[in-house]
Write a protein that holds these residues in place. Structure first.
Motif, PDB file in Angstrom:
ATOM      1  N   PRO A  65       0.840  -1.211   0.000  1.00 52.54           N
ATOM      2  CA  PRO A  65       0.000   0.000   0.000  1.00 52.54           C
ATOM      3  C   PRO A  65       0.874   1.260   0.000  1.00 52.54           C
ATOM      4  N   VAL A  66       0.446   2.275  -0.739  1.00 49.83           N
ATOM      5  CA  VAL A  66       1.180   3.541  -0.818  1.00 49.83           C
ATOM      6  C   VAL A  66       0.194   4.691  -0.593  1.00 49.83           C
ATOM      7  N   PHE A  67       0.495   5.527   0.379  1.00 51.23           N
ATOM      8  CA  PHE A  67      -0.324   6.712   0.615  1.00 51.23           C
ATOM      9  C   PHE A  67       0.045   7.805  -0.388  1.00 51.23           C
ATOM     10  N   PRO A  68      -0.921   8.659  -0.762  1.00 51.01           N
ATOM     11  CA  PRO A  68      -0.604   9.759  -1.684  1.00 51.01           C
ATOM     12  C   PRO A  68       0.469  10.685  -1.139  1.00 51.01           C
ATOM     13  N   GLU A  69       0.484  10.884   0.192  1.00 46.29           N
ATOM     14  CA  GLU A  69       1.463  11.752   0.822  1.00 46.29           C
ATOM     15  C   GLU A  69       2.077  11.026   2.012  1.00 46.29           C
ATOM     16  N   GLU A  70       3.392  11.135   2.166  1.00 47.29           N
ATOM     17  CA  GLU A  70       4.049  10.492   3.286  1.00 47.29           C
ATOM     18  C   GLU A  70       3.745  11.216   4.605  1.00 47.29           C
ATOM     19  N   ARG A  71       3.463  12.508   4.526  1.00 37.74           N
ATOM     20  CA  ARG A  71       3.175  13.284   5.739  1.00 37.74           C
ATOM     21  C   ARG A  71       1.957  14.163   5.473  1.00 37.74           C
ATOM     22  N   VAL A  72       0.970  14.083   6.347  1.00 41.98           N
ATOM     23  CA  VAL A  72      -0.274  14.839   6.203  1.00 41.98           C
ATOM     24  C   VAL A  72      -0.487  15.666   7.464  1.00 41.98           C
ATOM     25  N   THR A  73      -0.780  16.924   7.254  1.00 43.65           N
ATOM     26  CA  THR A  73      -1.022  17.827   8.386  1.00 43.65           C
ATOM     27  C   THR A  73      -2.496  18.206   8.441  1.00 43.65           C
ATOM     28  N   VAL A 127     -11.483   6.629   4.086  1.00 45.08           N
ATOM     29  CA  VAL A 127     -10.670   6.521   5.299  1.00 45.08           C
ATOM     30  C   VAL A 127     -10.805   7.840   6.036  1.00 45.08           C
ATOM     31  N   GLU A 128     -11.110   7.778   7.329  1.00 42.04           N
ATOM     32  CA  GLU A 128     -11.306   8.997   8.097  1.00 42.04           C
ATOM     33  C   GLU A 128     -10.648   8.865   9.462  1.00 42.04           C
ATOM     34  N   LEU A 129     -10.090   9.974   9.919  1.00 41.08           N
ATOM     35  CA  LEU A 129      -9.681  10.059  11.318  1.00 41.08           C
ATOM     36  C   LEU A 129     -10.903  10.468  12.134  1.00 41.08           C
ATOM     37  N   VAL A 130     -11.109   9.777  13.251  1.00 40.62           N
ATOM     38  CA  VAL A 130     -12.268  10.055  14.102  1.00 40.62           C
ATOM     39  C   VAL A 130     -11.763  10.591  15.439  1.00 40.62           C
ATOM     40  N   LEU A 131     -12.281  11.751  15.814  1.00 37.20           N
ATOM     41  CA  LEU A 131     -11.901  12.344  17.094  1.00 37.20           C
ATOM     42  C   LEU A 131     -12.659  11.640  18.214  1.00 37.20           C
ATOM     43  N   GLU A 132     -11.911  11.022  19.122  1.00 39.34           N
ATOM     44  CA  GLU A 132     -12.531  10.261  20.203  1.00 39.34           C
ATOM     45  C   GLU A 132     -12.634  11.069  21.508  1.00 39.34           C
ATOM     46  N   ASP A 144       1.708  13.995  16.986  1.00 41.56           N
ATOM     47  CA  ASP A 144       2.136  13.212  15.817  1.00 41.56           C
ATOM     48  C   ASP A 144       1.862  11.739  16.055  1.00 41.56           C
ATOM     49  N   PHE A 145       1.412  11.067  15.018  1.00 46.55           N
ATOM     50  CA  PHE A 145       1.279   9.610  15.036  1.00 46.55           C
ATOM     51  C   PHE A 145       1.262   9.115  13.593  1.00 46.55           C
ATOM     52  N   SER A 146       1.190   7.828  13.415  1.00 42.96           N
ATOM     53  CA  SER A 146       1.211   7.215  12.077  1.00 42.96           C
ATOM     54  C   SER A 146      -0.086   6.469  11.824  1.00 42.96           C
ATOM     55  N   GLN A 162       2.629   9.623   7.883  1.00 41.90           N
ATOM     56  CA  GLN A 162       2.834  10.347   9.134  1.00 41.90           C
ATOM     57  C   GLN A 162       1.764  11.436   9.264  1.00 41.90           C
ATOM     58  N   ILE A 163       1.077  11.470  10.389  1.00 40.07           N
ATOM     59  CA  ILE A 163       0.006  12.435  10.631  1.00 40.07           C
ATOM     60  C   ILE A 163       0.488  13.467  11.651  1.00 40.07           C
TER      61      ILE A 163
END
Length: 370
Positions: A65-73, A127-132, A144-146, A162-163
């Motif tokens: 698997p390859v993400f479009p960007e290695e680091r996302v802010t 794919v979504e990040l969910v705020l818990e 920062d996390f991955s 990398q997020i």
């Protein structure tokens, strides 16, 4: 005789075995289609016989698997409610089926975020990040996390993004596109620089938090150089000619980001419409010359096939033989034709015959090959 003109296999006449002629790359030949079948005809002469052969290529897990960007802010307001969702471009895995991406996880574990992965329909995965847990800028301004994407191969392969989270004050409205999916139909001969579609997102915030910019978001090796987008207006233009025969559809992803860092993603589907820009191809498969003058009427002199890369009427081909008293054409199999004698030949009367076969498609105007 393969339909695409490439010889992926060869026939061992001594053993009767069909063997691979060169390395087969399923992703190169079939992309991400669910099934990959290489059809061709096996032509046997004397007597003339046809056999249709279909070889199915099975996928192996040879891509990670390859993400479009290695680091996302992400810039996220501290006022964001738990269960808020932030779209993340999913990882691309060129393999299919169970060898494609099956799961996402966060590492190291993060008390504020989790990752959600699913499908709204068969073709639209998200794919979504969910705020818990609520964010507190005064407690922690950045984190920062991955996010790790894992496929289902054995052994599994993975890819990492990398997020980086920046906690902001008070931008409480995300951009919203007027449509989740935009559709454009474009003739393949449309000139470069033409505007094919305009996407539009709105944001209820004022000032810089309501200023929206647009960007394409795609995996690196799948980026599409045929299109460009105006970051301010959302106009999508052609940056190079399209080719219906190379790709009939293009899928683009557009991210709208406001001045506070909130974003939304929409899908743009570009359907390429065929124009009659390919002349028929005529290929002689077998040819008998010289021919005995005592050959009986109905003797097969030549076998040839015709094809046209265009679609619909533009790819429908008919064949004609210039006025002849001694020869005629007759269909043999699918797009094959036979050239046969129709009456007795006399070498002393005519020692050589020069024949012209014309293949014409049904386009408007039609294209021909002789």
């Amino acid at each position: 005789v393969s339909e695409d003109g490439r010889q992926h296999f060869r026939f061992d006449r001594a053993s009767g075995r069909l063997v691979v002629a060169d390395r087969l790359d399923r992703e190169q030949l079939c992309g991400q289609a669910d099934t990959c079948t290489l059809p061709f005809e096996l032509l046997l002469a004397d007597p003339l016989q046809f056999f249709r052969v279909e070889v199915t290529l099975d996928d192996i897990n040879d891509h990670s698997p390859v993400f479009p960007e290695e680091r996302v802010t992400f810039k996220i307001p501290e006022t964001s409610d738990p269960s808020s969702r932030f779209p993340l471009e999913g990882a691309l895995d060129l393999d299919v089926g169970s060898n494609s991406v099956q799961a996402y996880r966060i590492a190291p574990e993060n008390k504020h975020f989790s990752v959600s992965f699913g499908s709204r329909n068969d073709d639209d995965k998200y794919v979504e990040l969910v705020l818990e847990k609520p964010l507190d800028r005064e407690e922690q301004t950045e984190m920062d996390f991955s996010v790790i994407a894992v496929d289902g191969g054995s052994p599994p392969r993975s890819g990492t993004a990398q997020i980086h989270i920046i906690v902001l004050d008070a931008n409480d409205n995300s951009p919203v596109f007027t449509q989740e999916v935009y559709l454009a139909r474009v003739l393949e001969n449309t000139p470069e620089g033409s505007v094919i579609l305009t996407v539009l997102a709105t944001d209820q915030d004022e000032g810089i938090n309501g200023d929206i910019s647009y960007q394409f978001r795609q995996a690196g090796e799948q980026s599409n150089p045929a299109f460009e987008i105006d970051p301010k207006s959302g106009e999508i233009k052609l940056s190079k000619p399209l080719d219906f025969e190379a790709a009939q559809t293009h899928e683009l992803r557009v991210r709208a980001t406001d001045g506070g860092g909130l974003s939304a993603i929409c899908k743009v589907l570009v359907e390429v419409l065929d124009v009659n820009d390919n002349a028929p191809e005529l290929v002689v498969s077998s040819f008998s010359s010289p021919l005995a003058e005592n050959s009986a009427p109905g003797t097969v002199v030549a076998l040839f096939t015709v094809r046209d890369r265009d679609a619909g009427a533009n790819g429908k081909v008919s064949c004609a033989l210039d006025h002849q008293l001694f020869f005629s054409l007759r269909p043999a199999y699918k797009n094959y034709y036979e050239l046969v004698t129709v009456r007795a030949l006399d070498r002393e009367d005519t020692a050589q015959h020069i024949l012209s076969v014309t293949a014409a498609d049904a386009g408007s105007p039609p294209l021909t090959t002789t």
